[in-house]
Design an enzyme around this catalytic site. Structure first.
Site, mmCIF file in Angstrom:
data_model
loop_
_atom_site.group_PDB
_atom_site.id
_atom_site.type_symbol
_atom_site.label_atom_id
_atom_site.label_comp_id
_atom_site.label_asym_id
_atom_site.label_seq_id
_atom_site.Cartn_x
_atom_site.Cartn_y
_atom_site.Cartn_z
ATOM 1 N N LEU A 1 48.896 16.832 9.562
ATOM 2 C CA LEU A 1 49.549 17.164 10.825
ATOM 3 C C LEU A 1 50.743 18.056 10.522
ATOM 4 C CD1 LEU A 1 49.688 13.823 12.875
ATOM 5 C CD2 LEU A 1 48.420 15.886 13.486
ATOM 6 N N ASP A 2 50.987 19.059 11.363
ATOM 7 C CA ASP A 2 52.173 19.887 11.220
ATOM 8 C C ASP A 2 53.422 19.009 11.290
ATOM 9 O OD1 ASP A 2 50.697 22.224 11.023
ATOM 10 O OD2 ASP A 2 50.832 22.685 13.163
#
Length: 301
Positions: A46-47
């Protein structure tokens, strides 16, 4: 001789509800520290500013990571209309603006082109490798990258909310390798108004649900305790998308040694991938052939 990593031989899955402002790698490192685990990994980055499911595998569960990574995932995200950014999210610099604000009907119609099998160009700031280097490293150096479009399966993409004229909240279920930022960018381009991701949450990933996840505060509070160990989900949860085949006692022994072993099959066909269990625990993943499972991964539980 390679130095052996210190830590406990502990296996299982911890579902973390990742907050914004921390990298996926940092979350994995915290989980490994809290469990004093020898080995850890995660199923899908995930960013840093994204939230939601980050499924962390410990020990033998790391062998099941590919099956969770390949599973369908659900994302809920807000698209800010009227502006394009360098990163395709709110962290980047604005590079184009528009006063156009499409209505709900126009947005719903445009979403149709983003369902099913689509081709998607990754964001300039992404972990895609270009001649051995990460795209985000090259982008930070000011290089304009000609990234190759990649296939993506989008199971569904719907307009969930319209808080105001500038924002739309979308929900997407997709397969492996999807970039939500690319969806926002390309939707804005299709609508003629530009767009970028304002916020993003991974609601579920395969068998793991964000609302059932553990927070970083809980991990800190319970670190190095039996209470934290009790939150681990079994290795077998990572195999939820594969058929389970009970192995005979002799078959399980053979499988543990990396040899084909006898299993009891019902609704699998010759050549199907499946996992064998004995007394409820995973023994191996492999290919079913004529009453036997031919192992590709063996679990040491």
């Amino acid at each position: 001789m390679a130095r052996r990593r210190k830590g406990r031989d502990i296996s299982g899955w911890l579902v973390v509800d990742k907050p914004a402002g921390i990298t996926s790698t940092a979350v994995v490192n915290k989980v490994r520290w809290a469990f004093d685990a020898r080995k850890a990994g995660h199923a899908g980055t995930l960013d840093p500013e994204a939230t939601g499911v980050l499924a962390v595998a410990l020990g033998e569960a790391t062998k099941t990571v590919p099956y969770v990574t390949d599973a369908l995932k659900c994302y809920r995200f807000s698209v800010r209309l009227g502006a394009a950014t360098t990163t395709d999210d709110a962290e980047g610099e604005v590079i184009a603006r528009s006063e156009l604000r499409p209505d709900d009907a126009a947005i719903a119609a445009a979403l149709e082109a983003f369902r099913g099998d689509i081709m998607q160009i990754p964001p300039q700031f992404s972990a895609v490798k270009v001649e051995g280097e990460r795209a985000y490293d090259l982008a930070r150096q000011g290089e304009a990258l000609d990234l190759v479009a990649r296939p993506l399966w989008v199971e569904s993409l719907t307009l969930a909310e319209r808080p105001d004229a500038d924002h739309v909240v979308l929900e997407m279920v997709c397969g492996k390798g999807g970039y939500v930022r690319s969806i926002a960018r390309d939707l804005g381009a299709a609508l003629g108004c530009h767009g970028h991701v304002q916020w993003l949450r991974r609601v579920w990933s395969g068998p793991f649900v964000a609302d059932e996840g553990v927070t970083l505060a809980q991990i800190d509070a319970l670190a190095h305790s039996e209470a934290l160990d009790a939150l681990l989900r079994p290795l077998e949860d990572g195999l939820a998308d594969l058929p389970q085949l009970p192995a005979t006692a002799e078959g399980a022994a053979r499988l543990r040694n990396g040899n084909p072993g006898m299993v009891i099959a019902s609704d699998v066909d010759f050549g199907d991938e499946a996992w064998a269990s004995h007394q409820g625990r995973a023994v191996a993943v492999g290919i079913y052939k004529a009453g036997e499972l031919h192992p590709s991964r063996v679990f040491n539980q």
